[in-house]
Design an enzyme around this catalytic site. Sequence first.
Site, mmCIF file in Angstrom:
data_model
loop_
_atom_site.group_PDB
_atom_site.id
_atom_site.type_symbol
_atom_site.label_atom_id
_atom_site.label_comp_id
_atom_site.label_asym_id
_atom_site.label_seq_id
_atom_site.Cartn_x
_atom_site.Cartn_y
_atom_site.Cartn_z
ATOM 1 N N THR A 43 -18.786 -11.064 -26.682
ATOM 2 C CA THR A 43 -18.135 -9.570 -27.075
ATOM 3 C C THR A 43 -18.169 -9.090 -28.660
ATOM 4 O O THR A 43 -18.847 -8.068 -28.985
ATOM 5 C CB THR A 43 -16.719 -9.496 -26.925
ATOM 6 O OG1 THR A 43 -16.552 -9.680 -25.473
ATOM 7 C CG2 THR A 43 -15.946 -8.185 -27.320
ATOM 8 N N ASN A 99 -23.834 -9.078 -15.115
ATOM 9 C CA ASN A 99 -22.581 -9.952 -14.699
ATOM 10 C C ASN A 99 -22.086 -9.309 -13.473
ATOM 11 O O ASN A 99 -21.493 -10.296 -12.857
ATOM 12 C CB ASN A 99 -21.883 -9.867 -15.919
ATOM 13 C CG ASN A 99 -21.471 -8.362 -16.158
ATOM 14 O OD1 ASN A 99 -22.074 -7.686 -16.463
ATOM 15 N ND2 ASN A 99 -20.071 -8.085 -16.172
ATOM 16 N N CYS A 108 -12.931 -7.517 -16.566
ATOM 17 C CA CYS A 108 -12.109 -6.657 -17.275
ATOM 18 C C CYS A 108 -11.611 -5.441 -16.425
ATOM 19 O O CYS A 108 -10.635 -5.011 -17.018
ATOM 20 C CB CYS A 108 -12.964 -6.092 -18.521
ATOM 21 S SG CYS A 108 -14.274 -7.425 -19.115
#
Length: 393
Positions: A72, A151, A325
Site C-alpha cells: 500500500t 488480486n 478491503c
Amino acid sequence: MNKIYLDNASTTAINSEVLTEMMPYFNSVYGNASSLHSFGRDAKDATEQARQKIASAIGCLPSEIYFTSGATEANNWAIKGIAHANSKKGKHIITSKVEHESVLKACEELEKEGYKVTYLDVDKYGLVRLDQLLHNINKDTTLISIMSANNEIGTIQNIQTIANIAREKGVYFHTDATQAIGSVNISVNDMKIDALSLSGHKIYGPKGVGALFLRNGVAIEKFMVGGEQEKNLRAGTLNTPAIVGLGKAVEIACRDIIANAKKMSSLRNYFIKEVQSKIDMAFLNGHPIQRLPNNINFSFGMVEGESVMYMLDMQGIAVSTGSACSSGSVEDSHVLKALGLAEDLVKGGVRFTLSKSTTKEELDIVVEELQKVIKKLRKISPITKAQVGKLKK
Ligand SMILES: *Cc1c(COP(=O)(O)O)cnc(C)c1O
C-alpha cells in the site's frame, strides 16, 4: 473441525524458515540500523543482506530497493511521488480500472490536485486494452501504472509489452507486483520496469513490510520526512526483523517459483473442473490460462457471493468475495464490474486462493460443502434461472 483456509490472496501464514530467520532480530540483534556502534552495524548488515536478496531476486541493484510498510505504501509512494517529482514534464498518469485500491485512491488524490488520470478498460478476461493504452499516451504522460497480476481474478497482464511501450514513449512504468512475486518470473532490468511494489505477507512473509524498487535516476518525491533513512527518501527506523523476514520470503518465493506454480496450478485446474462439473451456472472469472497458479474466481448464478462466504465460514472454510478491503462493506467488486459482468454475477463472485500447502483433500471437502451451500441458497433465490446473467450492468 479442521478449518480450511482458501484466502491466501488476502494474507498468508508465515513460512517457518522465514520466522526462524527473523527471531534473533527481536531481542538479540536489536540495534538501530542507523547507529554507528557495533549493535547498529549488526542490524544494518542484516537489512543490507535482505536488500541484496530482494535485488538479486528481481534483477536490480541493492541501491534500487527501498523498504516500506507494505505494498500500500509502495504504491502510494510510487504513484504520487513520481507524479509530483515529474510534474514539470506533464500531469497525466495512466492506470487501469482493475488496480488495487491503493493505486486507484492514490490516483484519485492526484486528480484532486489537478492531474489527469486515464483508467484503462479491460477485456472480458481482465487484460488491459493495449490499443487504448497506445491511444492515450501523450506529451503530458509521465507514468503508467499497471499491476502485474490481479488480486481478485488472478489475470496476469502482458507486463513486458506494456513496459516496452512505456520505454519507447519515454514514460515511466510502475507495476504493483504484490500478487505476482513468487508466481511470475520478473526481472526488472530485462523487462525495463522503472518501479515495482511488493509486500511480505502475500508471500509467506511478515505483515507490515514491503519494498519499492525504483530504478536509479527516476525522480521521486520523499515519502516521509524525519531521519535520513533509505537515501533520505523514506524516514523512520528500519524494522529489522520484518525486513529480514521480507528478504527471506522473497528469496524463497523466487527460488521455488517453478515447483510451487506447478503444484498449485494443477490443484487450481482440478478445483475448476470439479466445480464446473458438479455445480450448474458456475462461471469462471479471469483469464482461463494467463492467471495466477493459486487463483480461482467463480460467479455463481442465483446466489450472492457474500452469502456463500458466510455459509462456508460456518463450516470452517475461509474464502473471499472480491478484495479483502471491500468485504465487510457490501460494495460491489470494481474488478468484476470492469469485466462487464451483469449485476447478479458481480454480486455472485467468490474467490478461492490456494497456498503452497493446500491439499487435494481440502479442495474435495470445499467442493462438497460448496455444492450444499449453493443448493440451499438457490432454493430461496429471489431471481430465476432465466434471469441469470441478464440483470442490468
Ligand atoms: C495485498 C495487496 C496490496 C496491499 O499490500 P499491503 O502490503 O497489504 O499493503 C496491494 N496490491 C495488491 C495487488 C495486493 O494484493
